[in-house]
Design an enzyme around this catalytic site. Structure first.
Site, PDB file in Angstrom:
ATOM      1  N   ASP A  16       0.835  -1.208   0.000  1.00 20.83           N
ATOM      2  CA  ASP A  16       0.000   0.000   0.000  1.00 20.83           C
ATOM      3  C   ASP A  16       0.865   1.251   0.000  1.00 20.83           C
ATOM      4  O   ASP A  16       0.657   2.182  -0.791  1.00 20.83           O
ATOM      5  CB  ASP A  16      -0.887   0.046   1.258  1.00 20.83           C
ATOM      6  CG  ASP A  16      -2.000  -0.983   1.267  1.00 20.83           C
ATOM      7  OD1 ASP A  16      -3.114  -0.623   0.875  1.00 20.83           O
ATOM      8  OD2 ASP A  16      -1.747  -2.116   1.689  1.00 20.83           O
ATOM      9  N   THR A  18      -6.908  -5.016   0.491  1.00 21.67           N
ATOM     10  CA  THR A  18      -5.704  -5.254   1.293  1.00 21.67           C
ATOM     11  C   THR A  18      -5.834  -6.482   2.178  1.00 21.67           C
ATOM     12  O   THR A  18      -4.895  -7.278   2.298  1.00 21.67           O
ATOM     13  CB  THR A  18      -5.382  -4.020   2.159  1.00 21.67           C
ATOM     14  OG1 THR A  18      -5.118  -2.900   1.302  1.00 21.67           O
ATOM     15  CG2 THR A  18      -4.158  -4.260   3.028  1.00 21.67           C
TER      16      THR A  18
END
Length: 271
Positions: free
Chosen positions: A50, A85
């Site tokens: 990320d 995620t």
């Protein structure tokens, strides 16, 4: 009015940086150290991928388009460096996408969705990844547009952010089947490739960076996405980031699903 030449330059750059982002995502997974931290709760995770992808995309686009707001001229770019995620941390790699959405005057007008692990189950020699992109008035590319089976009500919804309200809303629609996957980008892909007929998420949780790119691509092929009340999303730079009244999206037959959302669900979700 956004300059067509500028818009296509931004889309081309977004396509390029999304491909580079996919490489970062795969490299972090291959290295074995995901660097997982919790942002606001157990199901709101952030990884090293990320962080690296966010920096890479923002730095690249900011360098090329210094007057454009990245989240200006009235072009605003909404980036989700790693959509899905939680699934990424659990090895459900086909759920993961990189999202770059482009808005003008508060409206999503173009988007790029990269799937870093598309085709990852096809074997060791398979070429990984694909990039889907679309622009309003031009179309969407990088996939085969397919409609869900006629007469079937197949709902795609959250895998990791379920709740009583989410489940009650889905049950009220009496679906033939329910698909639970991670990532807003992945859910829109289920619609445009004919695996689901509606994406329903009767809960706060999705953010503007989750929906901007998918919305542009869905609208480019004739679909529709709103909150549960039927309100369109706005993407100007001052807007609140949370889509607090959930998500309702379809490729076709939007009115059918919108008309079957229970009033009790609507009353529980404040726009």
């Amino acid at each position: 009015m956004a300059s067509p030449a500028l818009l296509m330059r931004v889309v081309a750059s977004a396509y390029s940086v999304a491909e580079k982002a996919a490489t970062i995502v795969r490299n972090v997974m291959a290295a074995g150290d995901l660097g997982i931290v919790e942002k606001t709760g157990a199901n709101d995770l952030q990884t090293k991928a990320d962080r690296l992808v966010q920096m890479s995309i923002c730095a690249s686009l900011a360098r090329k388009f210094p007057k454009v707001t990245i989240i200006g001229e009235e072009l605003v770019i909404w980036v989700d460096p790693l959509d899905g995620t939680k699934e990424y941390t659990e090895g459900l790699l086909d759920h993961v996408t990189v999202l770059i959405g482009i808005a003008y005057g508060g409206k999503a007008i173009a988007g790029v969705i990269n799937q870093p692990y598309y085709n990852y189950e096809a074997g060791a020699d398979a070429v990984l990844g694909r990039t889907i992109w679309g622009v309003l008035g031009i179309g969407a590319f990088g996939f085969q547009l397919t409609e869900a089976p006629a007469g079937k009500h197949i709902i795609v919804t959250t895998r990791s952010h379920g709740s009583t309200l989410v489940n009650d809303c889905i049950s009220a629609l009496n679906p033939d089947s329910v698909i639970r996957v991670g990532g807003a980008g992945n859910k829109i892909i289920q619609l445009i490739e004919g695996k689901a007929s509606a994406y329903i998420f009767a809960s706060p949780g999705c953010k503007k960076w989750d929906t901007c790119a998918p919305e542009a691509i869905l609208h480019a092929v004739g679909g529709k996405i709103t909150d549960i009340h039927g309100n369109s999303f706005q993407y100007n730079k001052e807007v609140k980031h949370m889509n607090s009244a959930g998500v309702l999206a379809t490729l076709r037959n939007y009115d059918y699903y919108a008309s079957h959302i229970p009033n009790a669900v609507k009353q529980s979700l404040v726009p």
